[in-house]
Design a protein around this motif. Structure first.
Motif, PDB file in Angstrom:
ATOM      1  N   GLY A 106       2.781   3.960  -3.187  1.00 51.53           N
ATOM      2  CA  GLY A 106       3.768   3.926  -4.280  1.00 51.53           C
ATOM      3  C   GLY A 106       4.770   5.052  -4.181  1.00 51.53           C
ATOM      4  N   GLY A 107       5.225   5.349  -2.951  1.00 49.17           N
ATOM      5  CA  GLY A 107       6.361   6.264  -2.762  1.00 49.17           C
ATOM      6  C   GLY A 107       7.637   5.444  -2.828  1.00 49.17           C
ATOM      7  N   PRO A 108       8.763   6.026  -2.408  1.00 52.93           N
ATOM      8  CA  PRO A 108      10.042   5.295  -2.509  1.00 52.93           C
ATOM      9  C   PRO A 108      10.039   3.957  -1.777  1.00 52.93           C
ATOM     10  N   LEU A 135      -0.862  -0.844  -4.496  1.00 53.28           N
ATOM     11  CA  LEU A 135      -1.961   0.115  -4.585  1.00 53.28           C
ATOM     12  C   LEU A 135      -1.431   1.513  -4.288  1.00 53.28           C
ATOM     13  N   TYR A 188      13.719   9.577   3.202  1.00 52.65           N
ATOM     14  CA  TYR A 188      13.505   8.672   2.065  1.00 52.65           C
ATOM     15  C   TYR A 188      14.573   7.585   2.042  1.00 52.65           C
ATOM     16  N   ASN A 189      15.795   7.950   2.418  1.00 52.75           N
ATOM     17  CA  ASN A 189      16.868   6.950   2.409  1.00 52.75           C
ATOM     18  C   ASN A 189      16.613   5.858   3.448  1.00 52.75           C
ATOM     19  N   ILE A 230       0.865  -1.179   0.000  1.00 53.60           N
ATOM     20  CA  ILE A 230       0.000   0.000   0.000  1.00 53.60           C
ATOM     21  C   ILE A 230       0.899   1.226   0.000  1.00 53.60           C
ATOM     22  N   TRP A 246       4.583  21.671   4.746  1.00 50.27           N
ATOM     23  CA  TRP A 246       5.025  20.504   5.489  1.00 50.27           C
ATOM     24  C   TRP A 246       5.491  20.943   6.875  1.00 50.27           C
ATOM     25  N   ALA A 258      18.248  14.516  -1.663  1.00 50.21           N
ATOM     26  CA  ALA A 258      19.516  13.820  -1.467  1.00 50.21           C
ATOM     27  C   ALA A 258      19.306  12.312  -1.470  1.00 50.21           C
ATOM     28  N   HIS A 291      12.009  26.856   0.172  1.00 49.60           N
ATOM     29  CA  HIS A 291      11.284  26.565   1.426  1.00 49.60           C
ATOM     30  C   HIS A 291      11.557  27.646   2.462  1.00 49.60           C
ATOM     31  N   ALA A 329      13.663   5.023   4.397  1.00 47.59           N
ATOM     32  CA  ALA A 329      12.518   4.284   3.830  1.00 47.59           C
ATOM     33  C   ALA A 329      12.994   3.218   2.833  1.00 47.59           C
ATOM     34  N   GLN A 360      13.386  13.932  -5.485  1.00 46.40           N
ATOM     35  CA  GLN A 360      12.694  12.656  -5.270  1.00 46.40           C
ATOM     36  C   GLN A 360      11.757  12.301  -6.429  1.00 46.40           C
TER      37      GLN A 360
HETATM   38  C1  LIG Z   1      10.820  19.284   1.963  1.00 48.48           C
HETATM   39  C2  LIG Z   1      11.245  17.892   2.168  1.00 48.48           C
HETATM   40  C3  LIG Z   1      12.545  17.551   1.895  1.00 48.48           C
HETATM   41  C4  LIG Z   1      12.960  16.237   2.096  1.00 48.48           C
HETATM   42  N1  LIG Z   1      14.247  15.938   1.818  1.00 48.48           N
HETATM   43  C5  LIG Z   1      14.686  14.685   2.006  1.00 48.48           C
HETATM   44  C6  LIG Z   1      16.001  14.312   1.626  1.00 48.48           C
HETATM   45  O1  LIG Z   1      16.770  15.114   1.127  1.00 48.48           O
HETATM   46  N2  LIG Z   1      16.371  13.022   1.824  1.00 48.48           N
HETATM   47  C7  LIG Z   1      15.522  12.111   2.360  1.00 48.48           C
HETATM   48  O2  LIG Z   1      15.947  10.958   2.559  1.00 48.48           O
HETATM   49  N3  LIG Z   1      14.251  12.417   2.668  1.00 48.48           N
HETATM   50  C8  LIG Z   1      13.802  13.669   2.505  1.00 48.48           C
HETATM   51  N4  LIG Z   1      12.513  13.972   2.765  1.00 48.48           N
HETATM   52  C9  LIG Z   1      11.595  12.932   3.256  1.00 48.48           C
HETATM   53  C10 LIG Z   1      10.993  12.076   2.132  1.00 48.48           C
HETATM   54  O3  LIG Z   1      10.287  12.888   1.240  1.00 48.48           O
HETATM   55  C11 LIG Z   1      10.082  10.997   2.734  1.00 48.48           C
HETATM   56  O4  LIG Z   1      10.759  10.410   3.824  1.00 48.48           O
HETATM   57  C12 LIG Z   1       9.725   9.902   1.713  1.00 48.48           C
HETATM   58  O5  LIG Z   1       8.838  10.387   0.740  1.00 48.48           O
HETATM   59  C13 LIG Z   1       9.093   8.697   2.410  1.00 48.48           C
HETATM   60  O6  LIG Z   1       8.760   7.721   1.459  1.00 48.48           O
HETATM   61  P1  LIG Z   1       7.573   6.691   1.716  1.00 48.48           P
HETATM   62  O7  LIG Z   1       7.528   5.826   0.518  1.00 48.48           O
HETATM   63  O8  LIG Z   1       7.729   6.081   3.039  1.00 48.48           O
HETATM   64  O9  LIG Z   1       6.268   7.584   1.833  1.00 48.48           O
HETATM   65  P2  LIG Z   1       5.538   8.612   0.759  1.00 48.48           P
HETATM   66  O10 LIG Z   1       6.591   9.137  -0.142  1.00 48.48           O
HETATM   67  O11 LIG Z   1       4.787   9.524   1.612  1.00 48.48           O
HETATM   68  O12 LIG Z   1       4.628   7.646  -0.049  1.00 48.48           O
HETATM   69  C14 LIG Z   1       3.434   7.136   0.507  1.00 48.48           C
HETATM   70  C15 LIG Z   1       2.456   6.870  -0.615  1.00 48.48           C
HETATM   71  O13 LIG Z   1       1.316   6.180  -0.090  1.00 48.48           O
HETATM   72  C16 LIG Z   1       0.165   6.627  -0.759  1.00 48.48           C
HETATM   73  N5  LIG Z   1      -1.003   6.307   0.084  1.00 48.48           N
HETATM   74  C17 LIG Z   1      -1.367   6.843   1.276  1.00 48.48           C
HETATM   75  N6  LIG Z   1      -2.491   6.283   1.727  1.00 48.48           N
HETATM   76  C18 LIG Z   1      -2.871   5.357   0.813  1.00 48.48           C
HETATM   77  C19 LIG Z   1      -3.957   4.449   0.712  1.00 48.48           C
HETATM   78  N7  LIG Z   1      -4.913   4.378   1.660  1.00 48.48           N
HETATM   79  N8  LIG Z   1      -4.035   3.640  -0.365  1.00 48.48           N
HETATM   80  C20 LIG Z   1      -3.096   3.696  -1.346  1.00 48.48           C
HETATM   81  N9  LIG Z   1      -2.045   4.561  -1.311  1.00 48.48           N
HETATM   82  C21 LIG Z   1      -1.924   5.376  -0.243  1.00 48.48           C
HETATM   83  C22 LIG Z   1       0.429   8.124  -0.930  1.00 48.48           C
HETATM   84  O14 LIG Z   1      -0.370   8.655  -1.983  1.00 48.48           O
HETATM   85  C23 LIG Z   1       1.918   8.156  -1.243  1.00 48.48           C
HETATM   86  O15 LIG Z   1       2.177   8.131  -2.623  1.00 48.48           O
HETATM   87  C24 LIG Z   1      12.045  15.275   2.573  1.00 48.48           C
HETATM   88  C25 LIG Z   1      10.724  15.621   2.821  1.00 48.48           C
HETATM   89  C26 LIG Z   1      10.330  16.924   2.633  1.00 48.48           C
HETATM   90  C27 LIG Z   1       8.909  17.303   2.911  1.00 48.48           C
END
Ligand SMILES: Cc1cc2nc3c(=O)[nH]c(=O)nc-3n(C[C@H](O)[C@H](O)[C@H](O)COP(=O)(O)OP(=O)(O)OC[C@H]3O[C@@H](n4cnc5c(N)ncnc54)[C@H](O)[C@@H]3O)c2cc1C
Length: 553
Positions: free
Chosen positions: A14-16, A35, A328-329, A12, A294, A49, A255, A331, A124
């Motif tokens: 589709g982020g990183p 999903l 994200y790293n 569930i 954010w 980064a 930002h 994650a 990203q």
């Molecule tokens: C300004 C900013 C700068 C950043 N810089 C850095 C950086 O330089 N380096 C770094 O490592 N991190 C950085 N981050 C953090 C990074 O963006 C997040 O840690 C990263 O996106 C996490 O990935 P994720 O896949 O866990 O979650 P997300 O990227 O949040 O992905 C979650 C996905 O789940 C989907 N979703 C949610 N609920 C549901 C549901 N019920 N059904 C289906 N899909 C759903 C969402 O639509 C989303 O696409 C930064 C964040 C911000 C805000």
């Protein structure tokens, strides 16, 4: 196990995290349905980064070069620079290589930077494009954009997921599920787990509500009278800001922290431009492409990363202030850690207890990394710019020197972090076989390569120019080290008997043997040293232990 299954693993989000898990599982032939509630990908640049360890994982999977080709042009420097305002005084700078230089430099670096890859500075959204394409290309992976998980249940022998999309509803049944659904994680909430830690921290900067714009301007570089940088910080008493170059031509991501009385909904595009002009101190027309809000000031880790057949990863279990670039790293590393274990259990050689080691290993890492990020936020955000900072004359010069000294130090503290990126360890994990040695201390800016079991396999370049990691197998690898390779027959036969995929790789140099301080080393699929020793006599017990079947030290 339920008789009808739609796939082995439902992801569930589709982020990183979700995409990386889909790739790791798909590469192992595991069937996956992912999903993602959004129909089209986010086009806002969040993370900037990609740390070196993440790049090493992308290299292992064969697409590091595709990621390194994205973002800034190949010769664009990735400097971090600090200004009073972008068109005024430069205060400090940490010069870092372009993508092209990074590719060459890493082959000659030693000590803390003994690695296969250097970091890459890229938005990203561009990384996610590559991850999505890689996942999409795998025959056992099905990406379902526009489908939202509405309900998830662990049925004991399977997981049921109810999903809603524009075409209606569907029910999916799978052996396991991964909630990689971000900070507001509906999956985590459905399991009843909260975050533990700190939120709502107030700092002068990087502690409060942040407002961001993604904008276009083909003239910005013309009005900044300083060498180009990847990250531009504005330090002044009016309003602090940071800005990342997105494509090295005309796109930027800017930002600022909002004041308590400022409401994002009331900030018009004209207001946003005025805020940007404060940081720039020059007149320039910009086109606002997108905006977002954010929160900075989180140091949060979920109480639990798993219940039964449902796992959680990424922002769903840890929220960072993005200083240090770790969210994200971290994650991605969650996805790497969980996926080989899930695949091992699904493919029959891993004991289900292997899966419990996911939380045992990753939760402490999440606590470690969020804590480091908070330290960076304090170092940058608690600094109070002196009142004379923007004055002409000696008092202003002295204030700028003082501020520059702080940020020259800070930049090297926050942006040169091999200790964090390579030094994460899984000591005490039940699937690591300790050898009685102690690892070097965990530090931010220094990494000491060590094959003490539980940490990243020490890296070296092979005589033929390949990275040692390029020689590893995709699953377990037994390294035979030194000019007189030890007998590995017992590992070969035990792996065959236990159906554990094992490659045996000889590295016949004294350098390799000295680096690992052993004749043999067993490397996990995620390139972590699981065991090292001088004899294969205990091979059967070692392999039982690293595959979750228990076994004595
Ligand atoms: C300004 C900013 C700068 C950043 N810089 C850095 C950086 O330089 N380096 C770094 O490592 N991190 C950085 N981050 C953090 C990074 O963006 C997040 O840690 C990263 O996106 C996490 O990935 P994720 O896949 O866990 O979650 P997300 O990227 O949040 O992905 C979650 C996905 O789940 C989907 N979703 C949610 N609920 C549901 C549901 N019920 N059904 C289906 N899909 C759903 C969402 O639509 C989303 O696409 C930064 C964040 C911000 C805000």
């Amino acid at each position: 196990m339920a008789d009808r299954q739609d796939c082995a693993v439902v992801i569930i989000g589709g982020g990183p995290c979700g995409l990386m898990a889909a790739i790791e599982l798909g590469r192992r032939g595991v069937s996956v349905i992912l999903l993602e509630e959004r129909l089209t990908p986010v086009r806002f640049p969040a993370a900037n980064a990609t740390q070196a360890r993440t790049m090493e994982h992308y290299r292992r999977l064969g697409f590091a070069e595709k990621v390194r080709a994205k973002g800034l042009p190949p010769d664009y420097p990735t400097d971090i620079a600090y200004f009073t305002r972008y068109a005024k005084h430069e205060l400090a700078r940490f010069s870092l290589p372009s993508a092209r230089a990074a590719r060459e430099m890493i082959k000659t670096m030693t000590g803390s930077w003994s690695a296969a890859e250097l970091p890459h500075r890229v938005s990203q959204m561009f990384v996610e494009d590559t991850l999505r394409a890689e996942a999409q290309a795998l025959p056992t992976v099905s990406l379902r954009p526009g489908w939202k998980m509405a309900d998830i249940r662990d049925e004991g022998d399977s997981v049921t997921v109810e999903a809603e999309g524009s075409d209606g509803r569907m029910t999916l049944r799978a052996a396991y599920a991964l909630g990689a659904d971000g900070g507001s994680s509906p999956t985590r909430k459905s399991l009843g787990y909260g975050y533990v830690g700190e939120s709502g921290v107030i700092r002068d900067f990087m502690g409060g509500r942040m407002f961001a714009i993604h904008f276009r301007s083909s003239k910005l570089y013309d009005v900044i009278p300083h060498p180009r940088a990847w990250m531009y910080w504005a330090v002044n008493r009016e309003r602090r800001a940071f800005m990342a170059a997105v494509n090295g031509r005309d796109e930027f991501n800017f930002h600022v922290q909002l004041r308590p009385d400022e409401q994002p909904a009331q900030i018009s595009d004209a207001d946003a431009k005025a805020i940007f002009h404060q940081a720039l101190a020059a007149q320039l027309d910009i086109e606002v492409i997108a905006r977002s809000v954010w929160n900075a000031g989180y140091t949060l880790v979920a109480e639990k990363f798993q219940r039964g057949r449902i796992f959680l990863g990424g922002d769903a279990v840890h929220l960072f202030t993005p200083t240090g670039g770790l969210g994200y790293n971290t994650a991605v590393e969650d996805a790497v850690n969980l996926s080989w274990k899930l695949a091992g259990v699904l493919n029959g050689w891993g004991h289900p207890a292997l899966l419990d080691s996911y939380e045992t290993e990753r939760q402490p890492l999440a606590r470690r990394n969020t804590t480091y990020a908070r330290g960076f936020a304090d170092s940058a955000g608690l600094f109070v710019p002196p009142p004379e900072l923007e004055d002409d004359g000696p008092a202003g010069d002295a204030a700028r020197k003082r501020t520059g000294d702080h940020f020259n130090h800070h930049a090297r503290f926050e942006f040169n972090i091999p200790g964090i990126t390579f030094g994460g360890r899984y000591d005490g994990s039940p699937i690591i076989v300790p050898d009685g040695t102690a690892p070097p201390p965990d530090t931010i800016n220094d990494y000491v390569p060590t094959a003490c079991p539980g940490g990243r396999a020490p890296h070296l370049w092979l005589a033929d120019g390949r990275s040692l990691y390029d020689a590893f197998g995709f699953e377990f690898t037994l390294l035979r080290l030194g000019p007189k390779p030890a007998d590995a027959g017992a590992f070969r036969s035990a792996a065959a008997a236990q159906n554990i995929p094992l490659s045996i790789v000889d590295v016949v140099t004294d350098e390799a043997r000295d680096l690992y301080a052993a004749d043999l080393a067993l490397i996990r699929p995620d390139q972590i040293v699981a065991w090292r020793g001088h004899s294969a006599a205990d091979a059967a017990r070692v392999l039982r232990r690293v595959s979750g079947h228990g076994g004595a030290d």
